[in-house]
Design a protein around this motif. Structure first.
Motif, PDB file in Angstrom:
ATOM      1  N   SER A  60       1.251  -1.385   0.276  1.00  0.00           N
ATOM      2  CA  SER A  60       0.298  -0.034  -0.209  1.00  0.00           C
ATOM      3  C   SER A  60       0.713   1.731  -0.028  1.00  0.00           C
ATOM      4  CB  SER A  60      -0.698   0.332   0.794  1.00  0.00           C
ATOM      5  OG  SER A  60      -1.946  -1.103   1.542  1.00  0.00           O
ATOM      6  N   ARG A  61       1.769   1.381   0.780  1.00  0.00           N
ATOM      7  CA  ARG A  61       2.982   2.559   0.958  1.00  0.00           C
ATOM      8  C   ARG A  61       3.615   2.387  -0.150  1.00  0.00           C
ATOM      9  NH1 ARG A  61       6.840   0.461   3.706  1.00  0.00           N
ATOM     10  NH2 ARG A  61       5.519   0.261   6.051  1.00  0.00           N
ATOM     11  N   SER A  64       0.842   3.896  -2.886  1.00  0.00           N
ATOM     12  CA  SER A  64       0.361   5.518  -2.824  1.00  0.00           C
ATOM     13  C   SER A  64       2.030   6.565  -3.180  1.00  0.00           C
ATOM     14  CB  SER A  64      -0.142   6.030  -1.346  1.00  0.00           C
ATOM     15  OG  SER A  64      -0.601   4.815  -1.393  1.00  0.00           O
ATOM     16  N   THR A  65       3.257   6.009  -2.785  1.00  0.00           N
ATOM     17  CA  THR A  65       4.324   6.772  -3.645  1.00  0.00           C
ATOM     18  C   THR A  65       3.968   6.361  -5.097  1.00  0.00           C
ATOM     19  OG1 THR A  65       5.615   5.839  -1.628  1.00  0.00           O
ATOM     20  CG2 THR A  65       6.993   6.467  -3.008  1.00  0.00           C
ATOM     21  N   ASN A 114       0.082  11.213   3.365  1.00  0.00           N
ATOM     22  CA  ASN A 114       0.641  10.800   4.513  1.00  0.00           C
ATOM     23  C   ASN A 114      -0.227   9.447   4.387  1.00  0.00           C
ATOM     24  OD1 ASN A 114      -1.890  10.596   6.474  1.00  0.00           O
ATOM     25  ND2 ASN A 114      -0.886  12.828   6.160  1.00  0.00           N
ATOM     26  N   LEU A 115       0.221   8.444   5.101  1.00  0.00           N
ATOM     27  CA  LEU A 115      -1.116   6.321   4.426  1.00  0.00           C
ATOM     28  C   LEU A 115      -0.709   6.448   5.930  1.00  0.00           C
ATOM     29  CD1 LEU A 115      -2.722   4.931   3.080  1.00  0.00           C
ATOM     30  CD2 LEU A 115      -0.031   3.275   2.805  1.00  0.00           C
ATOM     31  N   GLU A 118       1.135   8.056   8.440  1.00  0.00           N
ATOM     32  CA  GLU A 118       2.635   8.379   8.519  1.00  0.00           C
ATOM     33  C   GLU A 118       2.706   8.984   7.188  1.00  0.00           C
ATOM     34  OE1 GLU A 118       4.056   4.342   8.462  1.00  0.00           O
ATOM     35  OE2 GLU A 118       3.857   4.357  10.949  1.00  0.00           O
ATOM     36  N   LEU A 120       4.730   9.782   3.652  1.00  0.00           N
ATOM     37  CA  LEU A 120       5.492   8.708   3.309  1.00  0.00           C
ATOM     38  C   LEU A 120       6.728   8.889   2.161  1.00  0.00           C
ATOM     39  CD1 LEU A 120       2.093   8.089   0.082  1.00  0.00           C
ATOM     40  CD2 LEU A 120       3.221   5.958   1.788  1.00  0.00           C
ATOM     41  N   THR A 126       8.554   8.871  10.148  1.00  0.00           N
ATOM     42  CA  THR A 126       7.215   9.087  10.050  1.00  0.00           C
ATOM     43  C   THR A 126       6.531  10.228  10.461  1.00  0.00           C
ATOM     44  OG1 THR A 126       6.643   7.121  10.715  1.00  0.00           O
ATOM     45  CG2 THR A 126       7.711   6.879   8.707  1.00  0.00           C
ATOM     46  N   SER A 211      10.436   2.180   0.829  1.00  0.00           N
ATOM     47  CA  SER A 211       9.509   3.959   1.034  1.00  0.00           C
ATOM     48  C   SER A 211      10.802   4.888  -0.008  1.00  0.00           C
ATOM     49  CB  SER A 211       9.650   4.502   2.261  1.00  0.00           C
ATOM     50  OG  SER A 211      10.893   4.817   2.417  1.00  0.00           O
TER      51      SER A 211
END
Length: 256
Positions: A60-61, A64-65, A114-115, A118, A120, A126, A211
């Protein structure tokens, strides 16, 4: 009768436990000497389930990134095209300045996203917003840039005296005063992120970086390309100095 009732109650508790866990209530009694193998296998299952959960969070991170990087890449390409047009004189400088402002605003929006609470692009830091907003006159990065400009030229960017800035002066300012703010210690006024990125365990024996830090060169180049136009446009700058500024911004193409 009393004994039978107590025995049935005890058996019911055991049966309920087994129905809920799908495991024998007393592994030692059921397997004897092979109990250790069962305990070891169940420990491995729990560890793998934990990896599955952490990999879902990492996925998921990264998703989104990737979306944020795509947005910034498109914005950088549009800005590069606008600067190329600006050098030829075929575009209104005010439109180009507006586009530079839009890129800076998009950078603040994307890099501060953020996700699950936190940030990203903050590295391992974070819980802290990574990028200061250059469009805010009170932000440390904008204050540092304006101070460097005023110290070097003796007047602020919006002063009418900016019309007398020569190509050589602008080139020297960009190389020796502006560039260190993006590629040297001055970047601390822009970013609160760490260079160290998040590392996740993806298998029992492998780890991977999951990340992207706001400190990578691509973000710095894009910030410089937009900031040197956004911050120095308002004054009545000479055509030579304006052209030098756009030429300096052209190499700041983004490669993540």
């Amino acid at each position: 009768m009393r004994y039978q009732l107590l025995r049935m109650q005890s058996d019911l508790i055991v049966a309920q436990k087994e129905a809920n866990t799908w495991r024998v209530a007393d592994v030692g009694l059921a397997l004897g000497a092979r109990t250790g193998v069962s305990v070891s296998l169940n420990r491995d299952i729990e560890r793998l389930n934990g990896l599955k959960d952490s990999n879902q969070l990492a996925a998921s991170r990264l998703e989104s990134t990737q979306l944020g990087l795509q947005q910034l890449t498109e914005a950088a390409n549009d800005l590069l095209a606008a600067y190329t047009t600006g050098i030829s004189g075929a575009s209104d400088p005010a439109i180009i300045k507006q586009q530079a402002d839009q890129v800076l605003g998009l950078m603040s929006s994307v890099l501060n996203s953020n996700l699950n609470g936190e940030h990203l692009f903050a590295g391992i830091n974070t819980d802290v917003q990574p990028l200061n907003d250059f469009l805010d006159p009170a932000s440390p990065n904008r204050a540092a840039f304006d101070t460097a400009f005023s110290t070097y030229f003796g007047f602020p960017p919006n002063d009418p005296a900016a019309a007398g800035i020569t190509d050589a002066q602008m080139n020297d300012f960009l190389d020796n005063q502006a560039a260190p703010q993006f590629f040297g210690a001055g970047w601390d006024d822009w970013s609160n992120a760490t260079d160290q990125q998040i590392t996740s365990r993806i298998t029992l024996t492998e780890t991977a970086q999951t990340s992207v830090s706001a400190n990578i060169p691509g973000f710095r180049k894009l910030a410089m390309a937009a900031a040197i136009v956004s911050a120095t446009f308002d004054g009545s700058m000479s055509e030579a100095a304006r052209t030098r500024r756009w030429i300096a911004a052209l190499p700041c193409s983004v490669k993540w």
